[in-house]
Design a protein around this motif. Structure first.
Motif, PDB file in Angstrom:
ATOM      1  N   ARG A  15     -37.322   5.819  32.891  1.00  0.00           N
ATOM      2  CA  ARG A  15     -37.308   6.976  33.787  1.00  0.00           C
ATOM      3  C   ARG A  15     -35.913   7.580  33.730  1.00  0.00           C
ATOM      4  N   ASP A  16     -35.824   8.835  33.294  1.00  0.00           N
ATOM      5  CA  ASP A  16     -34.558   9.562  33.325  1.00  0.00           C
ATOM      6  C   ASP A  16     -34.391  10.155  34.716  1.00  0.00           C
ATOM      7  N   LEU A  17     -33.236   9.928  35.318  1.00  0.00           N
ATOM      8  CA  LEU A  17     -32.987  10.413  36.676  1.00  0.00           C
ATOM      9  C   LEU A  17     -32.579  11.880  36.650  1.00  0.00           C
ATOM     10  N   ALA A  18     -32.978  12.622  37.671  1.00  0.00           N
ATOM     11  CA  ALA A  18     -32.645  14.046  37.761  1.00  0.00           C
ATOM     12  C   ALA A  18     -31.142  14.248  37.908  1.00  0.00           C
ATOM     13  N   ALA A  19     -30.476  13.327  38.599  1.00  0.00           N
ATOM     14  CA  ALA A  19     -29.022  13.382  38.801  1.00  0.00           C
ATOM     15  C   ALA A  19     -28.479  11.963  38.699  1.00  0.00           C
ATOM     16  N   PRO A  20     -27.284  11.798  38.136  1.00  0.00           N
ATOM     17  CA  PRO A  20     -26.699  10.455  38.048  1.00  0.00           C
ATOM     18  C   PRO A  20     -26.471   9.847  39.434  1.00  0.00           C
ATOM     19  N   ILE A  21     -26.579   8.535  39.525  1.00  0.00           N
ATOM     20  CA  ILE A  21     -26.259   7.846  40.778  1.00  0.00           C
ATOM     21  C   ILE A  21     -24.793   8.102  41.065  1.00  0.00           C
ATOM     22  N   ALA A  22     -24.516   8.533  42.297  1.00  0.00           N
ATOM     23  CA  ALA A  22     -23.219   9.133  42.646  1.00  0.00           C
ATOM     24  C   ALA A  22     -22.026   8.188  42.580  1.00  0.00           C
ATOM     25  N   SER A  23     -22.196   6.952  42.994  1.00  0.00           N
ATOM     26  CA  SER A  23     -21.026   6.063  43.092  1.00  0.00           C
ATOM     27  C   SER A  23     -21.422   4.636  42.764  1.00  0.00           C
ATOM     28  N   VAL A  24     -20.431   3.826  42.455  1.00  0.00           N
ATOM     29  CA  VAL A  24     -20.685   2.422  42.163  1.00  0.00           C
ATOM     30  C   VAL A  24     -21.216   1.708  43.407  1.00  0.00           C
ATOM     31  N   THR A 120     -19.518   4.669  33.859  1.00  0.00           N
ATOM     32  CA  THR A 120     -20.863   4.155  33.633  1.00  0.00           C
ATOM     33  C   THR A 120     -21.066   2.837  34.372  1.00  0.00           C
ATOM     34  N   TYR A 121     -22.307   2.629  34.783  1.00  0.00           N
ATOM     35  CA  TYR A 121     -22.702   1.401  35.472  1.00  0.00           C
ATOM     36  C   TYR A 121     -23.965   0.885  34.794  1.00  0.00           C
ATOM     37  N   LYS A 142     -27.948   6.906  34.933  1.00  0.00           N
ATOM     38  CA  LYS A 142     -28.844   8.006  34.565  1.00  0.00           C
ATOM     39  C   LYS A 142     -30.288   7.605  34.289  1.00  0.00           C
ATOM     40  N   THR A 143     -30.566   6.300  34.225  1.00  0.00           N
ATOM     41  CA  THR A 143     -31.923   5.858  33.891  1.00  0.00           C
ATOM     42  C   THR A 143     -32.300   4.578  34.631  1.00  0.00           C
ATOM     43  N   THR A 160     -44.084   3.002  41.470  1.00  0.00           N
ATOM     44  CA  THR A 160     -44.405   3.310  42.871  1.00  0.00           C
ATOM     45  C   THR A 160     -43.182   3.119  43.754  1.00  0.00           C
ATOM     46  N   TRP A 161     -42.453   2.037  43.525  1.00  0.00           N
ATOM     47  CA  TRP A 161     -41.225   1.786  44.279  1.00  0.00           C
ATOM     48  C   TRP A 161     -40.201   2.887  44.000  1.00  0.00           C
ATOM     49  N   ALA A 162     -39.982   3.207  42.722  1.00  0.00           N
ATOM     50  CA  ALA A 162     -38.983   4.212  42.347  1.00  0.00           C
ATOM     51  C   ALA A 162     -39.329   5.577  42.915  1.00  0.00           C
ATOM     52  N   ASP A 163     -40.610   5.911  42.987  1.00  0.00           N
ATOM     53  CA  ASP A 163     -41.032   7.200  43.548  1.00  0.00           C
ATOM     54  C   ASP A 163     -40.594   7.359  44.996  1.00  0.00           C
ATOM     55  N   ALA A 164     -40.444   6.241  45.701  1.00  0.00           N
ATOM     56  CA  ALA A 164     -40.066   6.294  47.115  1.00  0.00           C
ATOM     57  C   ALA A 164     -38.553   6.286  47.333  1.00  0.00           C
ATOM     58  N   ILE A 165     -37.764   6.181  46.267  1.00  0.00           N
ATOM     59  CA  ILE A 165     -36.308   6.136  46.362  1.00  0.00           C
ATOM     60  C   ILE A 165     -35.767   7.498  45.933  1.00  0.00           C
ATOM     61  N   PRO A 166     -35.204   8.280  46.872  1.00  0.00           N
ATOM     62  CA  PRO A 166     -34.740   9.620  46.526  1.00  0.00           C
ATOM     63  C   PRO A 166     -33.769   9.669  45.347  1.00  0.00           C
ATOM     64  N   ALA A 167     -32.869   8.713  45.230  1.00  0.00           N
ATOM     65  CA  ALA A 167     -31.880   8.719  44.150  1.00  0.00           C
ATOM     66  C   ALA A 167     -32.509   8.529  42.779  1.00  0.00           C
ATOM     67  N   LEU A 168     -33.756   8.059  42.755  1.00  0.00           N
ATOM     68  CA  LEU A 168     -34.417   7.787  41.475  1.00  0.00           C
ATOM     69  C   LEU A 168     -35.418   8.868  41.089  1.00  0.00           C
ATOM     70  N   GLY A 169     -35.335  10.011  41.778  1.00  0.00           N
ATOM     71  CA  GLY A 169     -36.263  11.107  41.502  1.00  0.00           C
ATOM     72  C   GLY A 169     -35.985  11.810  40.212  1.00  0.00           C
TER      73      GLY A 169
END
Length: 169
Positions: A15-24, A120-121, A142-143, A160-169
């Motif tokens: 799953r490619d994320l729409a936006a990178p996870i903001a912080s470590v 990168t993380y 990013k993924t 299903t879990w990822a769909d419920a996590i806004p950062a993973l949209g």
């Protein structure tokens, strides 16, 4: 001569994320929540040496800090340092050490500035499915990748879990 005979069908999904996870910190909180909450229904087991193995464990991880050195007069980047570290604690300590290293700044000919956007993380979790299979959920900024799974219900549970996590949209 004997032929190779396929025994399993291991799959990978990304799953490619729409936006990178903001912080470590956000990244670590996300990864730790999977370990703590076990949203995929993984099960613990007894390892080969008789030790108890948790349902979800960190299999491997690394974090890369980026520091640019910028000439104060010209505003141009004159150098860069990339620091790959095995843990978040080491990542933070190493970045702080470079940021505070006056001798390095002098040698580079510029002032140290963190390049947060290029850091990168990476954290790979090993999950033990009730079926007995191990599979991996790998997070980067990013993924999210699921690998080495056979049953599509595993992908469905993670999705299903990822769909419920806004950062993973």
């Amino acid at each position: 001569m004997a032929d190779f005979v396929q025994k399993t069908v291991n799959k990978t999904a990304v799953r490619d994320l729409a936006a990178p996870i903001a912080s470590v910190t956000s990244f670590n909180n996300l990864v730790q929540s999977v370990i703590d909450d076990n949203p995929f229904g993984c099960v613990g087991y007894t390892g080969a040496g008789g030790e108890a193995v948790a349902p979800v464990v960190r299999n491997r991880e690394h974090y890369t800090a980026k520091v640019n050195f910028v000439n104060e007069t010209t505003g141009k980047r004159v150098g860069t340092v990339s620091l790959q570290s095995p843990t978040i604690a080491a990542f933070n300590a190493n970045a702080a050490a470079v940021m505070g290293n006056a001798a390095l700044a002098t040698a580079m000919g510029g002032e140290a500035e963190r390049d947060f956007a290029r850091e990168t993380y990476y954290a790979q979790l090993r999950c033990h499915d009730p079926s007995g299979d191990d599979y991996y959920v790998t997070f980067t900024r990013k993924t999210v990748r699921i690998s080495s799974y056979q049953d599509d219900t595993i992908r469905t549970a993670v999705e299903t879990w990822a769909d419920a996590i806004p950062a993973l949209g």
